[in-house]
Design an enzyme around this catalytic site. Sequence first.
Site, PDB file in Angstrom:
ATOM      1  N   PRO A  10       0.855  -1.191   0.000  1.00 32.39           N
ATOM      2  CA  PRO A  10       0.000   0.000   0.000  1.00 32.39           C
ATOM      3  C   PRO A  10       0.888   1.238   0.000  1.00 32.39           C
ATOM      4  CG  PRO A  10      -0.069  -1.098   2.158  1.00 32.39           C
ATOM      5  CD  PRO A  10       0.807  -1.928   1.266  1.00 32.39           C
ATOM      6  N   GLN A  63      -6.884  -0.828   2.045  1.00 29.87           N
ATOM      7  CA  GLN A  63      -6.341  -0.594   3.388  1.00 29.87           C
ATOM      8  C   GLN A  63      -7.081   0.548   4.088  1.00 29.87           C
ATOM      9  OE1 GLN A  63      -2.574   1.396   4.468  1.00 29.87           O
ATOM     10  NE2 GLN A  63      -1.919  -0.612   5.207  1.00 29.87           N
ATOM     11  N   CYS A  75       1.320   3.513   9.912  1.00 28.97           N
ATOM     12  CA  CYS A  75       1.587   4.826   9.324  1.00 28.97           C
ATOM     13  C   CYS A  75       2.154   5.786  10.369  1.00 28.97           C
ATOM     14  CB  CYS A  75       0.328   5.427   8.713  1.00 28.97           C
ATOM     15  SG  CYS A  75       0.667   7.040   7.988  1.00 28.97           S
ATOM     16  N   LYS A  94      -1.298  -4.467   8.859  1.00 29.93           N
ATOM     17  CA  LYS A  94       0.084  -4.107   8.516  1.00 29.93           C
ATOM     18  C   LYS A  94       0.653  -3.301   9.668  1.00 29.93           C
ATOM     19  CE  LYS A  94       2.893  -2.179   4.769  1.00 29.93           C
ATOM     20  NZ  LYS A  94       3.214  -0.802   5.167  1.00 29.93           N
ATOM     21  N   ASN A 145       8.258  -7.211   5.060  1.00 27.89           N
ATOM     22  CA  ASN A 145       8.298  -5.968   4.285  1.00 27.89           C
ATOM     23  C   ASN A 145       9.431  -5.076   4.786  1.00 27.89           C
ATOM     24  OD1 ASN A 145       6.694  -2.852   4.453  1.00 27.89           O
ATOM     25  ND2 ASN A 145       7.298  -3.741   2.515  1.00 27.89           N
ATOM     26  N   GLY A 146      10.110  -4.485   3.808  1.00 27.20           N
ATOM     27  CA  GLY A 146      11.166  -3.524   4.116  1.00 27.20           C
ATOM     28  C   GLY A 146      12.423  -3.812   3.330  1.00 27.20           C
TER      29      GLY A 146
HETATM   30  C1  LIG Z   1       5.175   7.221  -0.606  1.00 27.81           C
HETATM   31  C2  LIG Z   1       4.838   6.127   0.365  1.00 27.81           C
HETATM   32  C3  LIG Z   1       3.522   5.943   0.752  1.00 27.81           C
HETATM   33  C4  LIG Z   1       3.194   4.926   1.653  1.00 27.81           C
HETATM   34  N1  LIG Z   1       1.887   4.740   1.992  1.00 27.81           N
HETATM   35  C5  LIG Z   1       1.549   3.708   2.813  1.00 27.81           C
HETATM   36  C6  LIG Z   1       0.186   3.433   3.112  1.00 27.81           C
HETATM   37  O1  LIG Z   1      -0.738   4.096   2.640  1.00 27.81           O
HETATM   38  N2  LIG Z   1      -0.075   2.397   3.954  1.00 27.81           N
HETATM   39  C7  LIG Z   1       0.922   1.615   4.488  1.00 27.81           C
HETATM   40  O2  LIG Z   1       0.638   0.675   5.227  1.00 27.81           O
HETATM   41  N3  LIG Z   1       2.213   1.851   4.209  1.00 27.81           N
HETATM   42  C8  LIG Z   1       2.545   2.859   3.377  1.00 27.81           C
HETATM   43  N4  LIG Z   1       3.854   3.060   3.061  1.00 27.81           N
HETATM   44  C9  LIG Z   1       4.875   2.127   3.561  1.00 27.81           C
HETATM   45  C10 LIG Z   1       5.091   0.996   2.549  1.00 27.81           C
HETATM   46  O3  LIG Z   1       3.912   0.237   2.365  1.00 27.81           O
HETATM   47  C11 LIG Z   1       6.210   0.047   3.020  1.00 27.81           C
HETATM   48  O4  LIG Z   1       5.861  -0.486   4.270  1.00 27.81           O
HETATM   49  C12 LIG Z   1       7.546   0.759   3.158  1.00 27.81           C
HETATM   50  O5  LIG Z   1       7.793   1.602   2.054  1.00 27.81           O
HETATM   51  C13 LIG Z   1       8.691  -0.254   3.302  1.00 27.81           C
HETATM   52  O6  LIG Z   1       8.724  -1.143   2.214  1.00 27.81           O
HETATM   53  P1  LIG Z   1       9.760  -0.944   0.972  1.00 27.81           P
HETATM   54  O7  LIG Z   1      11.136  -0.919   1.556  1.00 27.81           O
HETATM   55  O8  LIG Z   1       9.518  -2.122   0.088  1.00 27.81           O
HETATM   56  O9  LIG Z   1       9.408   0.366   0.347  1.00 27.81           O
HETATM   57  C14 LIG Z   1       4.207   4.088   2.188  1.00 27.81           C
HETATM   58  C15 LIG Z   1       5.535   4.284   1.790  1.00 27.81           C
HETATM   59  C16 LIG Z   1       5.860   5.277   0.890  1.00 27.81           C
HETATM   60  C17 LIG Z   1       7.296   5.455   0.470  1.00 27.81           C
END
Ligand SMILES: Cc1cc2nc3c(=O)[nH]c(=O)nc-3n(C[C@H](O)[C@H](O)[C@H](O)COP(=O)(O)O)c2cc1C
Length: 321
Positions: free
Chosen positions: A13, A67, A97, A136, A196-197
Amino acid sequence: MAILPDNRTLSAPLAGISDPVYCSWALRYGAGLVFSGMVCAEGIRRRSAKTLALLDFPENIRPLGIQLFDDDPSAVFEAAQYVEGLGVDLIDINLGCPAKKVFRKGAGVQLMGDPKAAEAVVKAAVSAVSIPVSAKIRTGINDAEAFREVIPRLADAGATFITLHARTRKQALSGSADWSKIAEAVEISPVPIVGNGDVASADGALSMIRETGCAAVMIGRGSLGNPWVFAEVSGALTGGEIPLPPSDEQRLSACARYVAELGDFYGDDRAGKIARKHVGWFTKGMADARKIRAKAYSMDKASEIVEFLSNFQTEKEQHAG
Ligand SMILES: Cc1cc2nc3c(=O)[nH]c(=O)nc-3n(C[C@H](O)[C@H](O)[C@H](O)COP(=O)(O)O)c2cc1C
């Protein structure tokens, strides 16, 4: 119900990004389950037009999780029922968040500091609908502790799986995700844990699964301007083919198609603005990135950007010839 896909490849998301165009590309390239960005449950309850617009996913974008975020179980209950009525596959509850607006309300990652409230919010969604509900989370607020207490409660509340973004609130998106916490979560959780991460490649996904034993991986930033990552990860996790990385030409032509689809969905003017960040991501690392961005960012309409991107390669080849 088995909602986690066989290829164990999920898109994340991403508020302001994981709209129908993003999700459609993620699915096309191999994501087995996609998510909307977070949507305020109270906004759905009030039928705020701006909030409801975030739920406007065409029926072919499936399997889809919507979500929700909120600290009020009754708002989550009503919103979950509304969302189920849209025919989606899953409702995910945001407990991660870190944004001030969400945090101050007591929602998002703030719920990690109040396991009882976290449980109540997830329970409200579970009791409202017959589709699966997931959650999440982050590892905690200031230190990576809270997940140990929160995970069993969310499982008790009926969460079908739990995604752990292995960072604290304090870390936001800085530093590296601590995958050892995902391994720990897998150990203690009665339900599947999605890791995730920092996964942005087939190797990354394989390492995360090997190091943590998580049931699936979720990819966020690694997919920006890079839908190919889903094909790579899905290939790696199913023992299938891992496609070669795209050439600059392929990336530019994909970018043009992406912007064209933004135009179809949002209309030419609005899409023109939204397109800029995608042009930035699709051209990352390209020799001509600066030139392409400067020109594309000066344009207002998506159709102009599409035409420019489509012609860029041809003109370059003509000059070279
Ligand atoms: C621009 C942006 C918007 C995000 N919006 C959400 C969101 O709406 N809901 C959520 O659970 N996480 C949100 N996240 C977090 C991501 O879902 C994810 O947990 C985080 O980026 C780590 O994963 P990655 O390293 O693969 O990016 C957001 C992250 C970014 C960078």
